[in-house]
Design a protein around this motif. Structure first.
Motif: not given
Ligand code: XCC
Ligand code: SF4
Length: 664
Positions: A117, A119-120, A123-124, A139-140, A143, A232
């Motif tokens: 990822v 661009d966190e 992603l959100r 994060v993962n 994702a 992302i």
């Protein structure tokens, strides 16, 4: 009888391409240009009047009143053919989106270690659109959940595509009332093929309504996911500096062309080409370095995020090989002419296919596997290096133009509103005041049936003079990049006084490069946000905007056109109508669709008419909104101090001055 061939200057408006076409002529190489001259389009197929969907036919209907063996009428046959083209285009874009979802899932699960990822924040944001709860999970984990929900969008049995909620309220209502809200992405494509199979939907209007549904599943489904998931994984674009045209090829370096559509492999090739061990290998073979350049939308993807230069657009893929300076052309999917392989056999160039969906006879196939991405990318780059010593005489044209691409909708919002309060209000206000008369989205392909790049360049030039802001994607963007329209100082040179003031204030080019063909979804997002910002009505169909693909060629372009129309836009396609065989169908997709969804689709083969109708539509929409009549004489008094200053700076400093630090 041999047909007359066009001269190079008749065939292309781009000087680098003219140079290459002259060379092709001298050395007796065929190209798409010469083949188009030699082969007239089939007069029945051209107008959509041939039905070959069952073996009682093929049935050639040549005039109104003719029917096929089964009794199918001309309007049914033309509508069915058209719907199938749209579905094929939607399938191509959407399947690209699906692959990115698989890549994101594999990366999140640790099975694709070279991806992650990047661009966190995006992603959100995407998690929000997809209804995935963000609760501080790693994060993962987030994702993986996002990727799973994205994959469900392709085949979930119930409900509707989640991204429809990103459209203005009013638009969503129109879709649901008409019953054209896409349920999932694959289903609308499959249903198009079911409906148009022999013996099913035999009512042109009904077929075409469903074609809109299939198109929408692309625009608000597959393409929008492709864009979001790419952002992302690889980062949301912001302005970078780069260059365009065949002159970006280097005489003393290993030239690798990435061509096709997906960012997944090409991003790894960018990384592999910077690897010290790989660079040392290139040196060992006598090269000064490794130079990457792109063609078609793979080019746009790597340009927007990495600043990789553009070698050219669709009709330059063969011309690149003709330079004799390309060691390898690495292709993935879509818009790859089979001819590049036979042509490459006359040179030292190796064409390498990489997608499990696309092999070309005679090409080297190195199948890409996201689990070993970088390793495969290095292998590909090394193969290119191995070809370098075999290079013979090269003919690289000198043309190369500066450009600043990277205008994601996020960046536009930020540029307009400033860091702390991103907003589309300044854009709406500029339109309401008449500084910007309206917006044109100029997109799509090249087609050797028209003079290469000429329509893109001519329509855009006229729109700029008329204070119309132009946003672009795909090969249209590459055409205008080569012409120099994609720099801040182009506003100084080409824009009318009002548009020039706006560009000057923000330091932006008058033509904004928004990405690849799937990134037309960014344009949908901008239009939706403009509608919800207020001041320009409350639906996409209220905004003084027009979409066009004057040199279109692919089925994907028809899918884009259809979803844009179904989203409320007026869309003009250039040079040839695939529904010309039926007046009924021509009427249904223009007046008919306009009465249903507010947008209309027209095929217009004449430049003046394209321009006239575009400006008339923009002015009508302004009037309907009660905005002041466009009057250029009001603007341009603010002085051009900043622009004047910018023009004299070297590109690098110019970008710094406009955007702060940018990636190279
Ligand atoms: Fe292909 Fe996207 Fe057309 Fe160019 S513009 S010729 S589709 S690369 Ni989409
Ligand atoms: Fe002919 Fe009808 Fe068969 Fe089409 S479906 S090929 S029109 S018989």
């Amino acid at each position: 009888m041999a047909k007359k061939r066009r001269t190079p200057v008749e065939a292309s408006r781009d000087p680098a391409s003219v140079f290459m076409l002259e060379l092709a002529e001298e050395s007796g190489f065929e190209t798409a240009f010469s083949r188009a001259d030699d082969m007239s389009p089939c007069p029945i197929g051209e107008k959509g009047m041939c039905c070959r969907i069952c073996s009682m036919g093929p049935c050639r209907l040549v005039k109104e009143g003719d029917v096929g063996v089964c009794g199918a009428t001309l309007s049914t046959v033309v509508a069915r053919n058209f719907a199938r083209m749209i579905a094929a285009g939607a399938a191509a874009h959407s399947d690209h989106g699906r692959d990115l979802a698989h890549t994101l899932l594999a990366a999140a699960q640790g099975n694709a270690p070279d991806y992650g990822v990047r661009d966190e924040a995006k992603l959100r944001e995407v998690a929000g659109y997809l209804g995935v709860e963000v609760n501080g999970q790693p994060v993962n984990e987030l994702a993986a959940e996002v990727a799973r929900v994205a994959l469900d969008e392709f085949g979930k049995p119930f409900g509707e595509i989640l991204y429809l909620k990103r459209a203005p309220e009013k638009r969503q209502q129109i879709w649901r009332e008409l019953g054209i809200e896409p349920r999932n992405i694959d289903r609308e494509v499959v249903e198009t093929f079911h409906r148009t199979h022999m013996g099913n939907d035999q009512d042109a209007e009904h077929i075409l309504d469903h074609a809109m549904r299939a198109g929408l599943s692309d625009g608000w489904g597959g393409s929008m996911l492709a864009t979001d998931l790419s952002d992302i994984l690889f980062g949301t674009p912001s302005p970078v500096m780069s260059e365009a045209n065949l002159g970006v090829l280097k005489g003393n370096e290993v030239n690798i062309i990435v061509h096709g559509h997906e960012p997944t492999l090409s991003e790894m090739i960018v990384a592999a080409a910077q690897d010290p061990e790989v660079l040392a290998y290139a040196e060992e073979k006598g090269a000064d370095g490794i130079n990457l350049a792109g063609i078609c939308c793979t080019a746009n993807e790597t340009l927007m995020r990495q600043g990789v230069p553009l070698a050219g657009n669709f009709l330059q893929q063969e011309l690149a090989i003709l330079t004799g300076a390309v060691e390898a052309m690495v292709v993935d999917v879509q818009c790859i002419m089979q001819a590049v392989v036979s042509l490459s056999q006359g040179f030292h160039t190796e064409v390498i296919t990489t997608s499990r969906k696309a092999k070309v006879e005679g090409a080297t196939h190195i199948e890409f596997d996201e689990h070993r991405a970088l390793e495969i990318a290095k292998e590909v780059v090394k193969r290119a290096i191995d070809r370098f010593p075999e290079r013979a005489k090269t003919n690289i044209p000198s043309e190369r133009s500066d450009l600043i691409p990277g205008f994601s909708h996020e960046y536009i919002e930020y540029a307009l509103g400033g860091t702390y309060r991103g907003s589309f209000r300044p854009l709406n206000e500029a339109i309401a005041a008449g500084r910007i008369r309206g917006v044109v989205a100029n997109i799509g392909c090249n087609n050797p049936r028209v003079c290469h790049d000429s329509l893109h360049k001519d329509v855009v030039k006229t729109f700029l003079e008329n204070d119309i802001l132009v946003v672009e994607t795909g090969c249209g963007a590459i055409a205008c990049a080569k012409e120099g329209y994609l720099t801040p100082e182009a506003a100084f040179e080409y824009a009318g006084p009002g548009l020039r003031e706006v560009c000057e204030a923000i330091g932006m080019p008058p033509v904004l490069h928004m990405g690849s063909c799937v990134d037309n979804s960014r344009i949908l997002t901008v239009l939706s946000q403009m509608a919800s910002e207020g001041g320009l009505g409350d639906d996409i169909s209220d905004i003084p905007a027009v979409g066009m693909a004057p040199e279109w060629m692919s089925e994907k372009a028809l899918s884009i056109a259809t979803y844009a129309v179904a989203s409320g836009a007026y869309v003009i396609m250039g040079h040839h109508s695939p529904v010309a065989g039926s007046e009924v169908v021509t009427e249904l997709i223009s007046d008919g669709w306009e009465s249903k969804v507010g947008g209309r689709l027209e095929f217009i083969d004449n430049l003046e008419e394209i321009v006239e109708r575009t400006i008339a539509h923009i002015d009508n929409k302004r009037e309907a909104l009660g905005l002041s009549e466009y009057d250029a004489s009001q603007w341009g008094r603010s002085g051009d101090a900043k622009m004047n200053q910018l023009v004299d700076l070297p590109l690098e400093e110019r970008i710094e001055a406009s955007y702060g630090t940018v990636a190279k």
